[in-house]
Design a protein around this motif. Structure first.
Motif, PDB file in Angstrom:
ATOM      1  N   HIS A   1       0.846  -1.194   0.000  1.00 52.42           N
ATOM      2  CA  HIS A   1       0.000   0.000   0.000  1.00 52.42           C
ATOM      3  C   HIS A   1       0.888   1.254   0.000  1.00 52.42           C
ATOM      4  O   HIS A   1       1.855   1.327   0.762  1.00 52.42           O
ATOM      5  CB  HIS A   1      -0.891  -0.004   1.239  1.00 52.42           C
ATOM      6  CG  HIS A   1      -2.062   0.922   1.120  1.00 52.42           C
ATOM      7  ND1 HIS A   1      -1.937   2.290   1.163  1.00 52.42           N
ATOM      8  CD2 HIS A   1      -3.392   0.673   0.940  1.00 52.42           C
ATOM      9  CE1 HIS A   1      -3.139   2.844   1.026  1.00 52.42           C
ATOM     10  NE2 HIS A   1      -4.032   1.884   0.893  1.00 52.42           N
TER      11      HIS A   1
ATOM     12  N   TYR B   1       0.490   4.056   1.290  1.00 52.34           N
ATOM     13  CA  TYR B   1       0.554   4.672   2.618  1.00 52.34           C
ATOM     14  C   TYR B   1       1.662   4.040   3.463  1.00 52.34           C
ATOM     15  O   TYR B   1       2.428   4.726   4.139  1.00 52.34           O
ATOM     16  CB  TYR B   1      -0.807   4.526   3.315  1.00 52.34           C
ATOM     17  CG  TYR B   1      -0.794   4.957   4.763  1.00 52.34           C
ATOM     18  CD1 TYR B   1      -0.918   6.297   5.102  1.00 52.34           C
ATOM     19  CD2 TYR B   1      -0.651   4.026   5.793  1.00 52.34           C
ATOM     20  CE1 TYR B   1      -0.894   6.704   6.424  1.00 52.34           C
ATOM     21  CE2 TYR B   1      -0.626   4.421   7.112  1.00 52.34           C
ATOM     22  CZ  TYR B   1      -0.749   5.760   7.430  1.00 52.34           C
ATOM     23  OH  TYR B   1      -0.715   6.144   8.739  1.00 52.34           O
ATOM     24  N   ASP B   2       1.748   2.701   3.405  1.00 54.85           N
ATOM     25  CA  ASP B   2       2.809   1.998   4.158  1.00 54.85           C
ATOM     26  C   ASP B   2       4.181   2.390   3.612  1.00 54.85           C
ATOM     27  O   ASP B   2       5.116   2.658   4.370  1.00 54.85           O
ATOM     28  CB  ASP B   2       2.632   0.470   4.038  1.00 54.85           C
ATOM     29  CG  ASP B   2       1.407  -0.029   4.813  1.00 54.85           C
ATOM     30  OD1 ASP B   2       1.045   0.620   5.807  1.00 54.85           O
ATOM     31  OD2 ASP B   2       0.836  -1.051   4.401  1.00 54.85           O
TER      32      ASP B   2
ATOM     33  N   THR C   1       5.117   5.947   4.641  1.00 57.84           N
ATOM     34  CA  THR C   1       5.388   6.048   6.083  1.00 57.84           C
ATOM     35  C   THR C   1       6.774   5.512   6.416  1.00 57.84           C
ATOM     36  O   THR C   1       7.523   6.128   7.183  1.00 57.84           O
ATOM     37  CB  THR C   1       4.317   5.258   6.877  1.00 57.84           C
ATOM     38  OG1 THR C   1       3.031   5.745   6.500  1.00 57.84           O
ATOM     39  CG2 THR C   1       4.499   5.440   8.376  1.00 57.84           C
TER      40      THR C   1
ATOM     41  N   LEU D   1       8.096  -4.548   4.128  1.00 53.18           N
ATOM     42  CA  LEU D   1       6.632  -4.572   3.992  1.00 53.18           C
ATOM     43  C   LEU D   1       6.120  -5.810   3.266  1.00 53.18           C
ATOM     44  O   LEU D   1       4.927  -6.090   3.293  1.00 53.18           O
ATOM     45  CB  LEU D   1       6.155  -3.305   3.267  1.00 53.18           C
ATOM     46  CG  LEU D   1       6.326  -2.004   4.061  1.00 53.18           C
ATOM     47  CD1 LEU D   1       6.060  -0.798   3.180  1.00 53.18           C
ATOM     48  CD2 LEU D   1       5.416  -1.987   5.290  1.00 53.18           C
TER      49      LEU D   1
ATOM     50  N   ARG E   1       5.597  -9.033   3.798  1.00 49.16           N
ATOM     51  CA  ARG E   1       5.669 -10.042   4.840  1.00 49.16           C
ATOM     52  C   ARG E   1       4.388 -10.833   4.895  1.00 49.16           C
ATOM     53  O   ARG E   1       3.438 -10.527   4.273  1.00 49.16           O
ATOM     54  CB  ARG E   1       5.953  -9.420   6.209  1.00 49.16           C
ATOM     55  CG  ARG E   1       5.896  -7.920   6.157  1.00 49.16           C
ATOM     56  CD  ARG E   1       6.206  -7.199   7.416  1.00 49.16           C
ATOM     57  NE  ARG E   1       5.167  -7.351   8.401  1.00 49.16           N
ATOM     58  CZ  ARG E   1       5.390  -7.585   9.687  1.00 49.16           C
ATOM     59  NH1 ARG E   1       6.593  -7.686  10.152  1.00 49.16           N
ATOM     60  NH2 ARG E   1       4.401  -7.700  10.528  1.00 49.16           N
TER      61      ARG E   1
ATOM     62  N   MET F   1       2.805  -3.849  12.959  1.00 49.67           N
ATOM     63  CA  MET F   1       2.187  -4.606  11.861  1.00 49.67           C
ATOM     64  C   MET F   1       1.800  -6.023  12.331  1.00 49.67           C
ATOM     65  O   MET F   1       0.793  -6.562  11.891  1.00 49.67           O
ATOM     66  CB  MET F   1       3.120  -4.638  10.650  1.00 49.67           C
ATOM     67  CG  MET F   1       3.246  -3.246  10.005  1.00 49.67           C
ATOM     68  SD  MET F   1       4.129  -3.226   8.427  1.00 49.67           S
ATOM     69  CE  MET F   1       5.827  -3.304   8.960  1.00 49.67           C
TER      70      MET F   1
ATOM     71  N   SER G   1      -5.398   5.462   3.723  1.00 48.02           N
ATOM     72  CA  SER G   1      -5.720   4.075   3.395  1.00 48.02           C
ATOM     73  C   SER G   1      -7.175   3.837   3.796  1.00 48.02           C
ATOM     74  O   SER G   1      -7.799   4.678   4.425  1.00 48.02           O
ATOM     75  CB  SER G   1      -4.803   3.148   4.171  1.00 48.02           C
ATOM     76  OG  SER G   1      -4.863   3.489   5.538  1.00 48.02           O
ATOM     77  N   LYS G   2      -7.688   2.678   3.395  1.00 53.00           N
ATOM     78  CA  LYS G   2      -9.059   2.357   3.785  1.00 53.00           C
ATOM     79  C   LYS G   2      -9.049   1.699   5.167  1.00 53.00           C
ATOM     80  O   LYS G   2      -8.320   0.724   5.379  1.00 53.00           O
ATOM     81  CB  LYS G   2      -9.693   1.418   2.760  1.00 53.00           C
ATOM     82  CG  LYS G   2     -10.058   2.146   1.488  1.00 53.00           C
ATOM     83  CD  LYS G   2     -10.762   1.244   0.496  1.00 53.00           C
ATOM     84  CE  LYS G   2     -11.168   2.041  -0.724  1.00 53.00           C
ATOM     85  NZ  LYS G   2     -11.272   1.226  -1.924  1.00 53.00           N
TER      86      LYS G   2
ATOM     87  N   ASP H   1      -6.714  -1.774   4.597  1.00 51.38           N
ATOM     88  CA  ASP H   1      -6.002  -2.335   3.445  1.00 51.38           C
ATOM     89  C   ASP H   1      -4.501  -2.003   3.495  1.00 51.38           C
ATOM     90  O   ASP H   1      -3.745  -2.453   2.646  1.00 51.38           O
ATOM     91  CB  ASP H   1      -6.626  -1.866   2.119  1.00 51.38           C
ATOM     92  CG  ASP H   1      -6.551  -0.359   1.907  1.00 51.38           C
ATOM     93  OD1 ASP H   1      -6.259   0.372   2.884  1.00 51.38           O
ATOM     94  OD2 ASP H   1      -6.791   0.099   0.772  1.00 51.38           O
ATOM     95  N   ALA H   2      -4.076  -1.209   4.482  1.00 44.15           N
ATOM     96  CA  ALA H   2      -2.644  -0.921   4.633  1.00 44.15           C
ATOM     97  C   ALA H   2      -2.163  -1.529   5.954  1.00 44.15           C
ATOM     98  O   ALA H   2      -2.894  -1.548   6.948  1.00 44.15           O
ATOM     99  CB  ALA H   2      -2.398   0.583   4.620  1.00 44.15           C
ATOM    100  N   LEU H   3      -0.933  -2.035   5.952  1.00 40.95           N
ATOM    101  CA  LEU H   3      -0.422  -2.763   7.115  1.00 40.95           C
ATOM    102  C   LEU H   3      -0.270  -1.857   8.340  1.00 40.95           C
ATOM    103  O   LEU H   3      -0.594  -2.248   9.455  1.00 40.95           O
ATOM    104  CB  LEU H   3       0.932  -3.396   6.778  1.00 40.95           C
ATOM    105  CG  LEU H   3       0.936  -4.435   5.662  1.00 40.95           C
ATOM    106  CD1 LEU H   3       2.358  -4.889   5.355  1.00 40.95           C
ATOM    107  CD2 LEU H   3       0.058  -5.626   6.030  1.00 40.95           C
ATOM    108  N   ILE H   4       0.254  -0.650   8.115  1.00 43.65           N
ATOM    109  CA  ILE H   4       0.500   0.237   9.261  1.00 43.65           C
ATOM    110  C   ILE H   4      -0.821   0.752   9.840  1.00 43.65           C
ATOM    111  O   ILE H   4      -1.002   0.779  11.056  1.00 43.65           O
ATOM    112  CB  ILE H   4       1.453   1.389   8.870  1.00 43.65           C
ATOM    113  CG1 ILE H   4       2.845   0.795   8.557  1.00 43.65           C
ATOM    114  CG2 ILE H   4       1.566   2.426   9.974  1.00 43.65           C
ATOM    115  CD1 ILE H   4       3.807   1.743   7.878  1.00 43.65           C
ATOM    116  N   SER H   5      -1.742   1.117   8.964  1.00 46.17           N
ATOM    117  CA  SER H   5      -3.059   1.557   9.454  1.00 46.17           C
ATOM    118  C   SER H   5      -3.745   0.438  10.209  1.00 46.17           C
ATOM    119  O   SER H   5      -4.399   0.664  11.226  1.00 46.17           O
ATOM    120  CB  SER H   5      -3.955   1.968   8.288  1.00 46.17           C
ATOM    121  OG  SER H   5      -3.282   2.871   7.467  1.00 46.17           O
TER     122      SER H   5
ATOM    123  N   LEU I   1      -2.282   0.296  13.566  1.00 47.44           N
ATOM    124  CA  LEU I   1      -2.739   1.411  14.408  1.00 47.44           C
ATOM    125  C   LEU I   1      -4.150   1.159  14.936  1.00 47.44           C
ATOM    126  O   LEU I   1      -4.423   1.346  16.126  1.00 47.44           O
ATOM    127  CB  LEU I   1      -2.706   2.729  13.610  1.00 47.44           C
ATOM    128  CG  LEU I   1      -1.319   3.269  13.253  1.00 47.44           C
ATOM    129  CD1 LEU I   1      -1.436   4.450  12.286  1.00 47.44           C
ATOM    130  CD2 LEU I   1      -0.553   3.689  14.497  1.00 47.44           C
TER     131      LEU I   1
ATOM    132  N   GLY J   1      -4.310   8.600   9.878  1.00 44.68           N
ATOM    133  CA  GLY J   1      -5.662   8.246  10.273  1.00 44.68           C
ATOM    134  C   GLY J   1      -5.915   7.996  11.742  1.00 44.68           C
ATOM    135  O   GLY J   1      -7.061   7.878  12.157  1.00 44.68           O
TER     136      GLY J   1
END
Lengths: 406, 145
Positions: A342, A344-345, A348, A404, A406, B29, B54-55, B75-79, B82, B122
């Protein structure tokens, strides 16, 4: 081009971010500012400020001269034939809205269409949608693009024949980097009896525009993407068109005489600059034009094409990297995704490496929909970026995608 | 059932062992992966949290014993990590406890940069949404009594 010396003009480029040297690759969102621009603005504010076009006192006259000099500098920088053809606005977005409210509303007639494309920024979509709410008798047509990010010229010519009164296209795509064949587009629009506006926000920082030579009726752009300040932008228009256009906003400076029985409007360009303008920002934009001219726009264009090649080469080793936008004629912008990571990832984690890129839809949601992706990562280069920075970026890309995946 | 403060302490302890930012993000994550599966049928605009790049989806209900049950996904690993942190701390707590929790752990574990008012980040939106839903449950509970 002495890059080391140029970088000295931009103190922010020596900053650390998250404990690492900043690598700023978000120039398409906003460029950094050289000292010369900030000095011109602060010198004006500290020693020369007064309101323009009003007072008879010395300061007001000096401020007016500086403001009008800035207009002349911008006009020369973009290759306009007359200073009056340059109108100060708050930016590309305001310039487009001005066109929609003033030109399009007054001159487009029932059944006529505005032709845009799939690669437009929201600033060249939404003002027309708002216009259509006020004028349901008008239509909006959207030209398709090819998978490589170039304009589908066949579709363009076909749609142009459908009662198009105004073509409004980007000169250079912010999300894909595509540089559109503006000479051909202008000629075709004029042959079809249409006027044409070009969104040059992503063009003017990177190469010589020569607007009069290109022959577009309107050209819009922002100051902050070309080393100038925020809050200032330009609407260039051919003088005979501007002179026929009704005002966009009412207030001070744009009037000739005001009475309760009726008001007459000032000459162009002041007719479109209601209220006290952003004087310091206009002077800053003039200084930015001088700064870029001193380096040389042709040198800047060559330098950025070189950086684009270096970057393309550097990231070609990254596994599963897909580039969006592979037009042969392309600005120094790389929009990409790596596998299913993604954006966003990616953004970041890259930030942790001190690397600033843009992630998301880049205010081009219909374009992202066209490619059926939620967004991309976008690295955009400026002449002040270096080969070393690109190497750091490519290295961080590999590390980040390993982390990322993984 | 542990209190919000107790769960926060445990999370702070987990993160405090990690000096490296990469390890912190890896742990975050991993927490995301521990979330219960979120049914695809609820991945709709109705359950989507606005304000994230992200969603992020969040679904809640009030259990028989008046606790707020939270489910989430992204849909994003970091979001996802969180929102998983927030779910870990706030799931199965009372609406009042959720509304009054200061949630200092976010700052303690060094993720407070994710609370910045940038629309790309987010975490603030996630927290606002959870608190908004808790407020509705608190009002429902109060009017039922």
């Amino acid at each position: 081009m002495d890059i080391a010396a140029i970088r000295q003009d931009f103190p922010i480029l020596s900053r650390q971010v998250n404990g690492r040297p900043l690598v700023y690759l978000d120039n398409a969102a906003s460029s950094q500012k050289p000292r010369q621009v900030v000095d011109a603005m602060s010198n004006y504010l500290l020693y020369e400020h007064s309101n323009v076009h009003r007072g008879v006192h010395t300061l007001s006259q000096e401020a007016t001269v500086r403001y009008e000099q800035a207009r002349a500098t911008v006009a020369k920088f973009i290759g306009a034939s007359k200073s009056e053809e340059v109108i100060f606005t708050r930016g590309t977005t305001e310039s487009m809205n001005l066109l929609a409210w003033s030109y399009a509303d007054a001159f487009l007639t029932q059944g006529q269409a505005i032709l845009i494309s799939e690669m437009e920024h929201h600033a060249n979509i939404v003002p027309w949608q708002l216009l259509l709410k006020r004028r349901p008798d008008l239509r909006l047509l959207v030209c398709r693009i090819h998978d490589n990010g170039t304009l589908d010229l066949e579709d363009f010519h076909a749609k142009l024949a459908d009662q198009v009164g105004l073509v409004s296209l980007t000169w250079t795509s912010n999300a894909l980097g595509t540089i559109n064949p503006v000479n051909e587009l202008v000629e075709a629009a004029h042959n079809a009896g249409a006027k044409i506006a070009l969104d040059a926000a992503q063009a003017v920082p990177h190469f010589n525009l020569e607007v009069a030579k290109v022959g577009a009726d309107f050209v819009v752009f922002s100051g902050h993407k070309m080393c100038g300040p925020t809050g200032i932008g330009i609407l260039y228009g051919k003088l005979d068109l501007l002179e026929q256009m009704p005002p966009f906003m009412g207030g001070g400076d744009m009037i000739k005489e005001v009475s309760f029985s009726g008001t007459t409007f000032n000459e162009v360009p002041l007719r479109f600059e209601a209220g006290t303008p952003s004087i310091a920002e206009a002077i800053g934009l003039g200084a930015a034009c001088d700064y870029l001219t001193n380096i040389g726009m042709d040198q800047i264009a060559a330098r950025e094409q070189h950086l684009l090649q270096v970057a393309n080469q550097a990231i070609s080793e990254v596994k599963n990297l897909k580039i969006y936008g592979e037009a042969p004629d392309k600005a120094a912008v790389i929009s990409f995704l790596i596998g299913s990571i993604h954006p966003y990832d990616m953004g970041t984690i890259l930030d942790q490496y001190g690397i600033a890129i843009r992630t998301g839809h880049h205010c081009t949601q219909p374009l992202m929909e066209r490619f059926q992706i939620p967004g991309t990562c976008r690295a955009s280069f400026s002449f002040y970026n270096t080969e070393e920075e690109i190497a750091l970026f490519a290295d961080a890309l590999v590390k980040t995608s390993t982390m990322l995946n993984r | 059932m542990k209190s919000i403060a107790e769960i926060e302490e445990a999370i702070i302890a987990d993160f405090s062992f990690l000096d490296d930012w990469a390890d912190k993000y890896n742990l975050l994550m991993d927490l995301g992966k521990e979330l219960s599966p979120f049914p695809d049928e609820f991945k709709t605009e109705q359950y989507r949290i606005q304000g994230c790049q992200s969603k992020v989806w969040l679904k809640s209900h009030l259990s028989q014993d008046k606790k707020v049950v939270l489910e989430a996904d992204s849909d994003a690993l970091i979001s996802k990590g969180l929102v998983a942190l927030l779910v870990k701390v706030l799931n199965n707590q009372t609406p009042e406890d959720i509304l009054h929790a200061p949630l200092n752990f976010i700052k303690e574990i060094g993720l407070d940069s994710h609370l910045s008012p940038n629309r790309a980040n987010g975490l603030a939106s996630m927290l606002k949404q959870i608190r908004m839903e808790a407020k509705v449950y608190a009002q429902q509970t109060a009017s039922a009594q």
